[in-house]
Design an enzyme around this catalytic site. Sequence first.
Site, mmCIF file in Angstrom:
data_model
loop_
_atom_site.group_PDB
_atom_site.id
_atom_site.type_symbol
_atom_site.label_atom_id
_atom_site.label_comp_id
_atom_site.label_asym_id
_atom_site.label_seq_id
_atom_site.Cartn_x
_atom_site.Cartn_y
_atom_site.Cartn_z
ATOM 1 N N GLY A 1 39.401 31.569 11.725
ATOM 2 C CA GLY A 1 38.892 31.084 10.673
ATOM 3 C C GLY A 1 39.738 30.057 9.886
ATOM 4 O O GLY A 1 39.444 29.622 8.858
ATOM 5 N N CYS B 1 6.030 37.612 10.422
ATOM 6 C CA CYS B 1 5.841 36.299 11.183
ATOM 7 C C CYS B 1 4.221 36.211 11.383
ATOM 8 O O CYS B 1 3.686 36.997 12.114
ATOM 9 C CB CYS B 1 6.279 35.954 12.533
ATOM 10 S SG CYS B 1 5.979 34.456 13.327
ATOM 11 N N CYS C 1 3.780 35.452 15.569
ATOM 12 C CA CYS C 1 4.189 36.629 16.566
ATOM 13 C C CYS C 1 4.227 38.066 15.884
ATOM 14 O O CYS C 1 4.288 39.172 16.611
ATOM 15 C CB CYS C 1 5.429 36.269 17.204
ATOM 16 S SG CYS C 1 6.656 36.642 16.174
ATOM 17 N N CYS D 1 8.414 32.935 11.822
ATOM 18 C CA CYS D 1 9.837 32.892 12.629
ATOM 19 C C CYS D 1 10.561 31.653 12.233
ATOM 20 O O CYS D 1 9.983 30.577 12.463
ATOM 21 C CB CYS D 1 9.672 33.252 13.903
ATOM 22 S SG CYS D 1 9.483 34.956 14.560
ATOM 23 N N CYS E 1 10.069 33.265 18.584
ATOM 24 C CA CYS E 1 8.655 33.482 18.119
ATOM 25 C C CYS E 1 7.818 33.497 19.537
ATOM 26 O O CYS E 1 6.952 34.114 19.798
ATOM 27 C CB CYS E 1 8.010 32.683 17.075
ATOM 28 S SG CYS E 1 6.660 32.807 16.643
#
Lengths: 252, 591
Positions: B40, B250, B253, B270, B276
Site C-alpha cells: 500500500g 446482463c 448472458c 456485463c 459475458c
Amino acid sequence: MREQILRVDHLSKAFVMHAIDRRVESLREVSFTVGRGEHLALAGASGAGKSSLLRCIHRTYLPDSGRVTLTTDAGPIELTSLSDRHMARLRGRDFGYVSQFLQAPPRMGPLELVTGAARRRGLGPRAAADAAAEALGLLGVDELLWDVDCAVLSGGERQRVNLAAGTVSPPQLLLLDEPVSALDPANRERALQRIEQLRAQDVSVVAVYHDMQIIRRLADRVLVMENGRVIAEGDPTDVLGRHITALEEVAL
Amino acid sequence: MTIQDLLDRTDQNDDRPVVLDEQGKREVRRAVLSGICIPGYQVPFGSREMPVARGWGSGGLQVTVAIGGRDDTIKVIDQGDDEGVNAVNLRRLIAGTLGARTTADTRECTITQSRHRIPEERLHSDQVLVLQVPVSEPLRPVEKSIPECDRMHAEAEYAKIWVAMYEDLVTGGVVNASSGYPVLVNDRYLMSPSPIPRWDVPRLSGAEQLTVLAHGRDKKIYAVPPHTTVVPVTFDDVPFEVEYAAGARCELCGSQDVYLVETRDGGYLCSDTEWCARVRDGDIDPIRHELQVPRSHYPDPGRRVRNAGIELVGRSGLDHTEAVGRTAPGQEWSLAVEHLTKVFGGRLGSSAVRAVDDVTFDVAPGEALGIIGESGSGKSTVMRCIVGEEHATSGVVRLAAVDEGRTNVLDLDDSRRRALRIGLMSVVHQDPAAGLDLRISAGGNIAERLTAAGWRSFWDIRQRAAALLDRVEVPLDRIDDVVGQFSGGMRQRVQIAKALASEPEVLLLDEPTTGLDASVAAGVLDLLRELIAEREIAVVVVSHDFQVIRALTDRALVMHRGTVIEEGLTDQLLADPHRAYTQRLVAAAHV
C-alpha cells in the site's frame, strides 16, 4: 475560653503608588485573635484601615509583614506566606469574604452566583441549588430576580445577593465589609437576623460596621481602629462608650 | 551452449522495438519489489516517457514491460473490454516489445494489465494484475499539500479521510466515492485502489494474485501482495456498499452477480466482455466465481444513515463527571513550565529578540491560570511554545499525563507533540479559522478531533458532536451547516466544542474573545467560565483583557518584555498591584 480560629500578628500594609511616587501606610502592626463562634466588630472612621484589614486577611491585598493564622480542619495555616494556589482553594471553602460591593461575573444571575458559592463549599449540585434558594429567600431577594443578570439589580438587592453568597452553607470564618449599609429598614432587619443566626452555627465573624447600634446588638467584642492602628479593644458597651461617642454623635 | 545461444535468449539480440531500456526496467522492478515489501505504500520511481500519452496507461505499461518477458502471456483490458481501442493498442505494443503471446482468456494469462476492472474470473497465485492508476494519492481530495499528505501517511494519521466520509454521510446519506474508494492495506497504509469500482474492492482483499498499481504521471508504484488484507474505509456502524441493483441482469448472458454497467436504454450488460462471452458458451466455473462475489456488501437501504431512525440527544448525552484531572506523582500540577526561553535570532541587520525569558509556572487540575500583558509582551509566544507551534530555545515543559511528568515535552518529536494536541491538550485560538476547517460542517469539525482520537462509530461521533454543540449553545439544527456560514461568536463556540471533544486534561485559551464584539464576547466568556467550572481541567488563559482574566482565572502572571514581572491571586493583582508597570496596566484598563 473559646477555641482560636484566627490569629493576626503585627500585620502591616503600605501601598506604594509608583505613578505619583507616594507611599501610603494602611495598617500598622495590627494584632488580634478571633475565637470559634465569636463575632468581632471593627469600628473607626473612614480610612482607619478596617476594610484594608479584612482584605489583607483575604489576601485581596498582599500584606507587607506580619502573620495571619487560620485554624482549619487540617490544623493551623499561615495565610500571608501560603502559595497562591492553596490560598485560592482555601478561599470560599474555609473562610469567606463579603465585599462592600457585589462583584459578579457578567451575565450571571443571583441564583447561579449563590449556587456557585455553595458548590465551592463542597455541596453537590442539587444541595447547592436548594441551599442557594434558601439563602436568597432568607434575605428577602424576590424570586423573580433570581435568574436576571446581577448587573441590573438595585444597590440593596446586590448587597443582599452578596450576603446570601457569603452566608450560604457558611464556612467557619466570615469576613463582612459593611454588609447592611445599603439596605432599607425591613431588609436590614432580615440581614441582621441572618448574621445573628451565624452564631448558632458556630461561625466566627469579623465585620466592619459604621452603625454603632448594630455593633452593640451583634458583636461580642469590638476593635476600634484609627490611622491603621488598633487603639482600643474590648466589650462593645465599654469601648464604644469611651472611644466612639464623639464620632457616633457626629454621624447621628 | 554457444555464446550465440545465450545472446539469443536476451532481448538485445533481436530487432524488437525497445520502449524501456534495461536501466529503466531495473528501476521499475526495484520499485515493484519495494511496493511488495510495504503493502500500500506509494514507491516513487523515475517514470520514463512511453510511446503513449501520460494518462493513457503509461505507468501500467512500464510495469508490464519491466516484469514481463518472452515466456509471458499478456491480457490487456480497458473498462472490462478486451477489444477497446486503448486495450488493443497497448496489447500490440506490449506483445511486440516483449515478444510475448497474448490472450483474452484470463485463465491462460500470466499478466493482466487493466484499467477500471479486476476480471470476473478469479485470478490465481501464478498471475500478476497490473492496474493503470489515474489518481494515486488517496488523500488528494482532502489535502492539497503533498508534504502534508506524506506526513499523514508516515504517521498513519488519516482523520481527514474519515471526516470526508462523515461529511458525505450527513450530506448525501451515503459515501460518494465511486471508483478509487479509499482502503486501508495491511492495516497500515491508506491506498487508492483506483480505478476499480467498489464492486472489485472486497475482491482485492486476501486475493491470491499479486496486484501492482502504477501511475506514470505521479511517478508512483504501489502493490497489494497475495493474501493481504484490504479494508474499505468505513465507520463501524455504516456498512460499505458495492454497486448492485436488485433484479438487474446482463441482457446478453443473464448474469446477475457480476459488475453490470447500465446501457443507454436502461438495461444492463456485463462490464467484463470475456466473462459475458464465456457464460454464453457455458465455459465458466460458477463455484469458483461465487467465492469472489461481494455478496455481504450488497446495499441494504434499511441500514443506511438516513433510515437508521436515530434522534440526536443533545447535551444530556454529555457525561464528564468521571473526568478527573491527572497530576504528576507527588506534585500538584497537570502542566509545568520551567525556565522557558525563546529567542528569535537576528538576521539581515535586525538584532536577536528574547521574546520569552525564563518563564516558570505550573497549573493544577481544576485551576485556571491567567497570563496577562500588552501586545508584544511574549504571552502568546509562551502559549505557542507549549503547544509546539514554535520551537522553544530552552526550558522544560512537563505534562503529568506524559510519562508522569518526567519527560520534557519540548524534546519530543513533532509527531508525538501533534498527538498530544489531539488527546491531552487543546487550544482555542483567537481566530476560529486557525482551529477549524471553515469549509466543512460544525459536526465534521468535531468529527475530525474524534476520528483522530480513534473514534470509528458514525453515530457515536454524531451524538457526541451534537451534545457538545448543544452544550456550547449552537442550535442542533445547524450541526450539518458549513462553519464558514457561521457568525464569529458561533464559530468560536464551535472551536470551543472541538477543543473539548476529546476531554483534554489541559486547555489553552489564546485571547478567546478578542475578535468578538462586547455582547458576543460576554456570552463566550460566560460559556467558558461554566465549562471550566464543570471540569477538572488545567486551564491557561492568555489575554490582554483584564475582564477576561478576572472572569476566568484564580491566579495570574503579568508579562512584560518576555519576563514574568509579577504574579499573584487574580483579585490581588487587580486590587493591589505592586510593580509600577502593573499599576499602569491596571489603571489603563479601568478595572
